[in-house]
Design a protein around this motif. Sequence first.
Motif, PDB file in Angstrom:
ATOM      1  N   ILE A  87       0.873  -1.176   0.000  1.00 15.37           N
ATOM      2  CA  ILE A  87       0.000   0.000   0.000  1.00 15.37           C
ATOM      3  C   ILE A  87       0.908   1.224   0.000  1.00 15.37           C
ATOM      4  CG2 ILE A  87      -1.806   1.257   1.207  1.00 15.37           C
ATOM      5  CD1 ILE A  87      -2.699  -1.498   0.055  1.00 15.37           C
ATOM      6  N   VAL A  88       0.861   1.990  -1.066  1.00 19.91           N
ATOM      7  CA  VAL A  88       1.728   3.159  -1.233  1.00 19.91           C
ATOM      8  C   VAL A  88       1.126   4.381  -0.543  1.00 19.91           C
ATOM      9  CG1 VAL A  88       2.785   4.692  -2.955  1.00 19.91           C
ATOM     10  CG2 VAL A  88       2.604   2.224  -3.403  1.00 19.91           C
ATOM     11  N   HIS A  89      -0.196   4.495  -0.582  1.00 24.39           N
ATOM     12  CA  HIS A  89      -0.939   5.602   0.040  1.00 24.39           C
ATOM     13  C   HIS A  89      -2.138   4.952   0.732  1.00 24.39           C
ATOM     14  CE1 HIS A  89      -2.563   9.633   0.539  1.00 24.39           C
ATOM     15  NE2 HIS A  89      -3.657   9.311  -0.124  1.00 24.39           N
ATOM     16  N   PRO A  90      -2.319   5.169   2.036  1.00 27.04           N
ATOM     17  CA  PRO A  90      -3.369   4.462   2.761  1.00 27.04           C
ATOM     18  C   PRO A  90      -4.772   4.878   2.337  1.00 27.04           C
ATOM     19  CG  PRO A  90      -2.455   6.184   4.130  1.00 27.04           C
ATOM     20  CD  PRO A  90      -1.615   6.133   2.873  1.00 27.04           C
ATOM     21  N   LEU A  91      -5.729   4.050   2.682  1.00 28.59           N
ATOM     22  CA  LEU A  91      -7.133   4.368   2.414  1.00 28.59           C
ATOM     23  C   LEU A  91      -7.450   5.712   3.065  1.00 28.59           C
ATOM     24  CD1 LEU A  91      -9.750   3.234   1.143  1.00 28.59           C
ATOM     25  CD2 LEU A  91     -10.300   2.319   3.394  1.00 28.59           C
ATOM     26  N   THR A  92      -7.853   6.668   2.235  1.00 29.95           N
ATOM     27  CA  THR A  92      -8.034   8.043   2.683  1.00 29.95           C
ATOM     28  C   THR A  92      -9.258   8.645   2.014  1.00 29.95           C
ATOM     29  OG1 THR A  92      -5.613   8.291   2.795  1.00 29.95           O
ATOM     30  CG2 THR A  92      -6.914  10.319   2.798  1.00 29.95           C
ATOM     31  N   THR A  93     -10.072   9.348   2.790  1.00 39.34           N
ATOM     32  CA  THR A  93     -11.124  10.169   2.203  1.00 39.34           C
ATOM     33  C   THR A  93     -10.525  11.548   2.016  1.00 39.34           C
ATOM     34  OG1 THR A  93     -12.875   8.870   3.231  1.00 39.34           O
ATOM     35  CG2 THR A  93     -13.454  11.087   2.472  1.00 39.34           C
ATOM     36  N   GLU A  94     -10.348  11.927   0.756  1.00 38.99           N
ATOM     37  CA  GLU A  94      -9.668  13.179   0.420  1.00 38.99           C
ATOM     38  C   GLU A  94     -10.635  14.355   0.529  1.00 38.99           C
ATOM     39  OE1 GLU A  94      -6.535  13.099   0.172  1.00 38.99           O
ATOM     40  OE2 GLU A  94      -5.931  11.224  -0.794  1.00 38.99           O
ATOM     41  N   GLU A  95     -10.088  15.529   0.708  1.00 36.92           N
ATOM     42  CA  GLU A  95     -10.913  16.727   0.889  1.00 36.92           C
ATOM     43  C   GLU A  95     -11.761  17.058  -0.332  1.00 36.92           C
ATOM     44  OE1 GLU A  95      -7.964  20.425  -0.166  1.00 36.92           O
ATOM     45  OE2 GLU A  95      -7.804  19.575   1.834  1.00 36.92           O
ATOM     46  N   ARG A 100      -9.849   6.851  -1.544  1.00 36.59           N
ATOM     47  CA  ARG A 100      -8.910   6.174  -2.418  1.00 36.59           C
ATOM     48  C   ARG A 100      -7.716   5.633  -1.637  1.00 36.59           C
ATOM     49  NH1 ARG A 100      -5.086  10.433  -5.524  1.00 36.59           N
ATOM     50  NH2 ARG A 100      -4.335  11.563  -3.704  1.00 36.59           N
ATOM     51  N   PHE A 101      -6.974   4.766  -2.314  1.00 37.84           N
ATOM     52  CA  PHE A 101      -5.674   4.322  -1.835  1.00 37.84           C
ATOM     53  C   PHE A 101      -4.825   4.005  -3.053  1.00 37.84           C
ATOM     54  CE2 PHE A 101      -7.977   0.382  -2.406  1.00 37.84           C
ATOM     55  CZ  PHE A 101      -7.029  -0.545  -2.824  1.00 37.84           C
ATOM     56  N   PHE A 102      -3.521   3.945  -2.862  1.00 39.31           N
ATOM     57  CA  PHE A 102      -2.600   3.569  -3.931  1.00 39.31           C
ATOM     58  C   PHE A 102      -2.000   2.223  -3.573  1.00 39.31           C
ATOM     59  CE2 PHE A 102      -1.097   7.934  -5.760  1.00 39.31           C
ATOM     60  CZ  PHE A 102      -2.405   8.331  -5.917  1.00 39.31           C
ATOM     61  N   VAL A 103      -1.956   1.330  -4.543  1.00 37.87           N
ATOM     62  CA  VAL A 103      -1.369   0.011  -4.370  1.00 37.87           C
ATOM     63  C   VAL A 103      -0.316  -0.193  -5.459  1.00 37.87           C
ATOM     64  CG1 VAL A 103      -3.194  -1.122  -5.735  1.00 37.87           C
ATOM     65  CG2 VAL A 103      -1.877  -2.463  -4.072  1.00 37.87           C
ATOM     66  N   ARG A 104       0.771  -0.883  -5.078  1.00 39.79           N
ATOM     67  CA  ARG A 104       1.812  -1.169  -6.064  1.00 39.79           C
ATOM     68  C   ARG A 104       1.572  -2.573  -6.626  1.00 39.79           C
ATOM     69  NH1 ARG A 104       6.234   1.664  -6.501  1.00 39.79           N
ATOM     70  NH2 ARG A 104       6.272   2.223  -4.289  1.00 39.79           N
ATOM     71  N   ALA A 105       1.431  -2.652  -7.933  1.00 39.31           N
ATOM     72  CA  ALA A 105       1.292  -3.950  -8.600  1.00 39.31           C
ATOM     73  C   ALA A 105       2.628  -4.691  -8.513  1.00 39.31           C
ATOM     74  CB  ALA A 105       0.891  -3.742 -10.059  1.00 39.31           C
ATOM     75  N   PRO A 106       2.622  -6.002  -8.663  1.00 35.50           N
ATOM     76  CA  PRO A 106       3.872  -6.757  -8.597  1.00 35.50           C
ATOM     77  C   PRO A 106       4.953  -6.276  -9.570  1.00 35.50           C
ATOM     78  CG  PRO A 106       2.030  -8.258  -8.435  1.00 35.50           C
ATOM     79  CD  PRO A 106       1.455  -6.890  -8.759  1.00 35.50           C
ATOM     80  N   ASP A 107       4.549  -5.654 -10.691  1.00 43.19           N
ATOM     81  CA  ASP A 107       5.532  -5.140 -11.653  1.00 43.19           C
ATOM     82  C   ASP A 107       6.072  -3.764 -11.278  1.00 43.19           C
ATOM     83  OD1 ASP A 107       3.468  -3.383 -12.257  1.00 43.19           O
ATOM     84  OD2 ASP A 107       3.195  -4.089 -14.296  1.00 43.19           O
ATOM     85  N   GLY A 108       5.581  -3.202 -10.159  1.00 46.35           N
ATOM     86  CA  GLY A 108       6.045  -1.899  -9.701  1.00 46.35           C
ATOM     87  C   GLY A 108       5.128  -0.741 -10.044  1.00 46.35           C
ATOM     88  N   THR A 109       4.139  -0.965 -10.886  1.00 38.56           N
ATOM     89  CA  THR A 109       3.208   0.076 -11.286  1.00 38.56           C
ATOM     90  C   THR A 109       2.364   0.522 -10.095  1.00 38.56           C
ATOM     91  OG1 THR A 109       3.084  -0.844 -13.511  1.00 38.56           O
ATOM     92  CG2 THR A 109       1.291   0.625 -12.848  1.00 38.56           C
ATOM     93  N   VAL A 110       2.254   1.829  -9.896  1.00 35.20           N
ATOM     94  CA  VAL A 110       1.433   2.372  -8.807  1.00 35.20           C
ATOM     95  C   VAL A 110       0.053   2.703  -9.357  1.00 35.20           C
ATOM     96  CG1 VAL A 110       1.189   4.230  -7.119  1.00 35.20           C
ATOM     97  CG2 VAL A 110       3.450   3.253  -7.589  1.00 35.20           C
TER      98      VAL A 110
END
Length: 118
Positions: A87-95, A100-110
């Motif tokens: 998890i690159v960016h945690p589950l967040t309710t943005e202003e 959303r959250f950011f996850v890194r795929a096994p190939d490195g793609t965010v």
Amino acid sequence: MHATSIIANLKVDDLDSAKAFYTDYLGLRTEEFSLGWVARYVSPDAAAAKVQLVTGDATAPEDSVISVHTDDVRGAYDEARERGYEIVHPLTTEEWGVTRFFVRAPDGTVINVVSHRD
């Protein structure tokens, strides 16, 4: 997870200068939104043609290359954690109203996993 749409996030240095190419040349005339660091443009006659221009994410430590929209962002987050994905960016309710959250795929793609309703 059930993806409802996927949108490419294109890294640009300047939204205003990049906008002309995507709106004037490619014909993506409708600006769905603009936050100053990210803007989405769509074709006026086919909402399926979309692109987001991103200068740099306002709250995440890295930029994503695609945004995957889902109707269950919390379930997608839990599943990503269960599978051991970074998890690159945690589950967040943005202003600006998305969760959303950011996850890194096994190939490195965010990947930005996002829901406009929570």
